[in-house]
Design an enzyme around this catalytic site. Structure first.
Site, PDB file in Angstrom:
ATOM      1  CE  LYS A   2      -3.480  -2.736   0.867  1.00  0.00           C
ATOM      2  NZ  LYS A   2      -4.767  -2.870   0.231  1.00  0.00           N
TER       3      LYS A   2
HETATM    4  C1  LIG Z   1      -0.923  -7.856   2.380  1.00  0.00           C
HETATM    5  C2  LIG Z   1      -2.043  -7.735   1.420  1.00  0.00           C
HETATM    6  N1  LIG Z   1      -2.093  -8.579   0.384  1.00  0.00           N
HETATM    7  C3  LIG Z   1      -3.088  -8.514  -0.518  1.00  0.00           C
HETATM    8  C4  LIG Z   1      -4.119  -7.600  -0.397  1.00  0.00           C
HETATM    9  C5  LIG Z   1      -5.192  -7.575  -1.438  1.00  0.00           C
HETATM   10  O1  LIG Z   1      -5.029  -6.472  -2.279  1.00  0.00           O
HETATM   11  P1  LIG Z   1      -6.287  -5.885  -3.077  1.00  0.00           P
HETATM   12  O2  LIG Z   1      -7.278  -5.485  -2.051  1.00  0.00           O
HETATM   13  O3  LIG Z   1      -5.750  -4.749  -3.846  1.00  0.00           O
HETATM   14  O4  LIG Z   1      -6.795  -6.995  -3.906  1.00  0.00           O
HETATM   15  C6  LIG Z   1      -4.110  -6.698   0.685  1.00  0.00           C
HETATM   16  C7  LIG Z   1      -5.155  -5.678   0.895  1.00  0.00           C
HETATM   17  O5  LIG Z   1      -5.700  -5.081   0.088  1.00  0.00           O
HETATM   18  C8  LIG Z   1      -3.033  -6.751   1.598  1.00  0.00           C
HETATM   19  O6  LIG Z   1      -2.953  -5.885   2.600  1.00  0.00           O
HETATM   20  N1  LIG Z   2      -6.540  -5.233   2.268  1.00  0.00           N
HETATM   21  C1  LIG Z   2      -6.851  -3.878   2.475  1.00  0.00           C
HETATM   22  C2  LIG Z   2      -8.314  -3.638   2.405  1.00  0.00           C
HETATM   23  C3  LIG Z   2      -8.605  -2.343   1.764  1.00  0.00           C
HETATM   24  O1  LIG Z   2      -8.244  -2.425   0.437  1.00  0.00           O
HETATM   25  P1  LIG Z   2      -7.903  -1.163  -0.458  1.00  0.00           P
HETATM   26  O2  LIG Z   2      -6.768  -1.618  -1.288  1.00  0.00           O
HETATM   27  O3  LIG Z   2      -9.132  -0.885  -1.207  1.00  0.00           O
HETATM   28  O4  LIG Z   2      -7.527  -0.007   0.410  1.00  0.00           O
HETATM   29  C4  LIG Z   2      -6.214  -3.435   3.776  1.00  0.00           C
HETATM   30  O5  LIG Z   2      -5.233  -4.035   4.143  1.00  0.00           O
HETATM   31  O6  LIG Z   2      -6.661  -2.531   4.424  1.00  0.00           O
END
Ligand SMILES: Cc1ncc(COP(=O)(O)O)c(C=O)c1O
Ligand SMILES: N[C@@H](CCOP(=O)(O)O)C(=O)O
Length: 470
Positions: free
Chosen positions: A112
């Site tokens: 993120k």
């Molecule tokens: C460590 C981790 N892996 C994978 C994901 C999944 O990613 P996305 O929500 O973009 O599919 C998340 C949260 O979004 C995460 O925090």
């Molecule tokens: N897995 C995410 C959940 C939120 O997803 P986002 O990518 O839409 O912000 C988290 O770890 O908070």
């Protein structure tokens, strides 16, 4: 570049407008009105660029009209200057075919950071032009929260209210949010699941008492991947890794541990822009709505099961709407109708066009706890690479896939293993330690407010603590 809503009735906005708006006023998500496309020659010329220069090239078309190239370069230089690895997102080879792309070298140890370090600076840049104040409301299953808080803590003109499902994030994840002491940061632990929190966030955007776009008091914005700028920044690392593996002259496949469908949608965007992607493997845990949708067309949400990969404990995947919109011929009114049905019944069937379009690029896999632990154990034993549970789900899906042996498969490593020390130790016998840069996390005092899982309680708290729009 102009952006349009997936639900067809919100005004088209420029990049600055969509970044500050977060969600479209008709409840839809913004997407570019067309996909910019690079030629093979242009992609070839990107090989060897630094991460920042590559980011400027890849994101340039999306920000056109809102940022100059120099402004974008300056923002990227500051955002990626906070990463602890010179390559920003280094690629590590596991065996003949498999690689992991380490996306966790930012300040909060998860992928993120790649987008949120930039988004925090974009907010600051755009808000500096006027005198307005932003109220950011976000939902997190663990990682978005800390990355967003790190990106905006202490910044002028921004308050952040971050909702997490109480007791359903790891201790490290919770502490990374709750130990940040800045007057503009508010951590709300709510009863329920991430999906409940995400639904409350979306509801606030349409609340006439709260959202200034609906006549309310606050200029509400988003840090979740419903905000287009989040996805845009994530497209860059698909280019970075594919170029290292021989693109554009060689195809590359990616396996992506998936929850809200943001990270893997960024891969879809990279493919639309001309990057030769053989396949995108959508890897889910037992909360497998996306696997069911892609394998059988059934997008129906069940109850969320807590797992050792808590950030993927999601059943309603916001960004799937962006894919369905694009594959369904970009018909906003049809999309709005389809989403109305889903919101009423928590179930929908994909149309033939959506199913066939998705099948051309995506496959999916549901990975259970034993398969996840097996992948962690294999990577540690055979390759000396300690993976977190989310990445292990991606790797298990990658190794089980039928991608031809000559095509490299890159698994996105979405979090540092030390965020989930218990699960990693159980699977590998190795207890990963936190890097020194996160400091004395377990000595610091936590601050959070516990609230029932009710929208009214959350809205009341936000209204009492946020700064009204100018
Ligand atoms: C460590 C981790 N892996 C994978 C994901 C999944 O990613 P996305 O929500 O973009 O599919 C998340 C949260 O979004 C995460 O925090
Ligand atoms: N897995 C995410 C959940 C939120 O997803 P986002 O990518 O839409 O912000 C988290 O770890 O908070």
């Amino acid at each position: 570049m102009k952006y349009i809503s997936t639900r067809g009735s919100a005004p088209a906005l420029d990049f600055e407008g969509v970044t500050l708006a977060g969600l479209a006023s008709d409840g839809g998500l913004y997407v570019p009105e067309h996909w910019p496309r690079f030629s093979e020659y242009e992609i070839d010329a990107m090989a060897g660029l630094s991460y920042v220069e590559l980011a400027v090239k890849v994101m340039g078309p999306f920000v056109a009209g809102s940022l100059t190239e120099d402004e974008l370069r300056e923002l990227c230089t500051r955002a990626y200057g906070r990463f602890s690895h010179a390559a920003v997102t280094p690629l590590v080879q596991l065996d003949q075919q498999h690689y992991v792309l380490e996306l966790f070298h930012g300040p909060t140890l998860a992928f993120k950071d790649v987008a949120l370090q930039l988004l925090g600076r974009l907010f600051e840049h755009f808000l500096a032009k006027g005198d307005d104040h932003l109220t950011i409301v976000g939902a997190t299953s663990g990682d978005t929260g800390s990355a967003a808080i790190d990106a905006v803590a202490g910044r002028d003109r921004v308050d952040i209210f971050m909702l997490h499902p109480k007791g359903r994030v790891s201790d490290v994840q919770r502490r990374q949010m709750t130990t940040v002491r800045a007057p503009n940061v508010h951590n709300l632990a709510i009863e329920g699941s991430f999906d409940d929190a995400q639904a409350m966030v979306k509801r606030m955007f349409g609340d006439p008492e709260m959202a200034s776009s609906k006549g309310g008091k606050f200029r509400i914005s988003a840090v979740n991947s419903i905000n287009w700028a989040r996805l845009m920044a994530q497209v860059v690392y698909y280019f970075a890794s594919a170029l290292q593996l021989g693109a554009p002259h060689r195809k590359v496949a990616f396996s992506v541990p998936t929850g809200n469908f943001g990270d893997v949608f960024a891969g879809y965007v990279a493919a639309q822009m001309g990057l030769p992607i053989e396949r995108l493997i959508v890897a889910t845990n037992v909360n497998d709505i996306l696997h069911r949708a892609l394998s059988s067309g059934d997008y129906s949400a069940g109850t969320v099961t807590p797992t050792a990969a808590p950030s993927m404990d999601i059943q309603v995947s916001s960004n799937f709407e962006r894919l369905l919109f694009d594959l369904g011929g970009r018909d906003g009114h049809a999309m709005a109708e389809q989403m109305r049905g889903f919101e009423a019944t928590k179930a929908m069937l994909l149309t033939n066009a959506q199913r066939e379009g998705a099948a051309a690029l995506f496959t999916s896999a549901r990975v259970d706890a034993a398969e996840m632990s097996g992948a962690m154990a294999w990577a540690a034993r055979e390759c000396g690479e300690v993976l977190d549970p989310h990445t292990a789900i991606g790797l298990a899906a990658a190794r089980a896939s039928d991608v031809a042996a000559a095509i490299p498969v890159v698994t996105l490593a979405t979090a540092h293993p030390a965020k989930f020390p218990d699960a990693v130790e159980r699977a590998t016998g190795i207890r990963p330690s936190l890097p020194a840069r996160v400091g004395d996390l377990f000595e610091r005092t936590e601050a959070l407010v516990e609230l029932p899982g009710e929208y009214e309680a959350v809205a009341e708290f936000v209204a009492a603590h946020a700064t009204p729009s100018a």
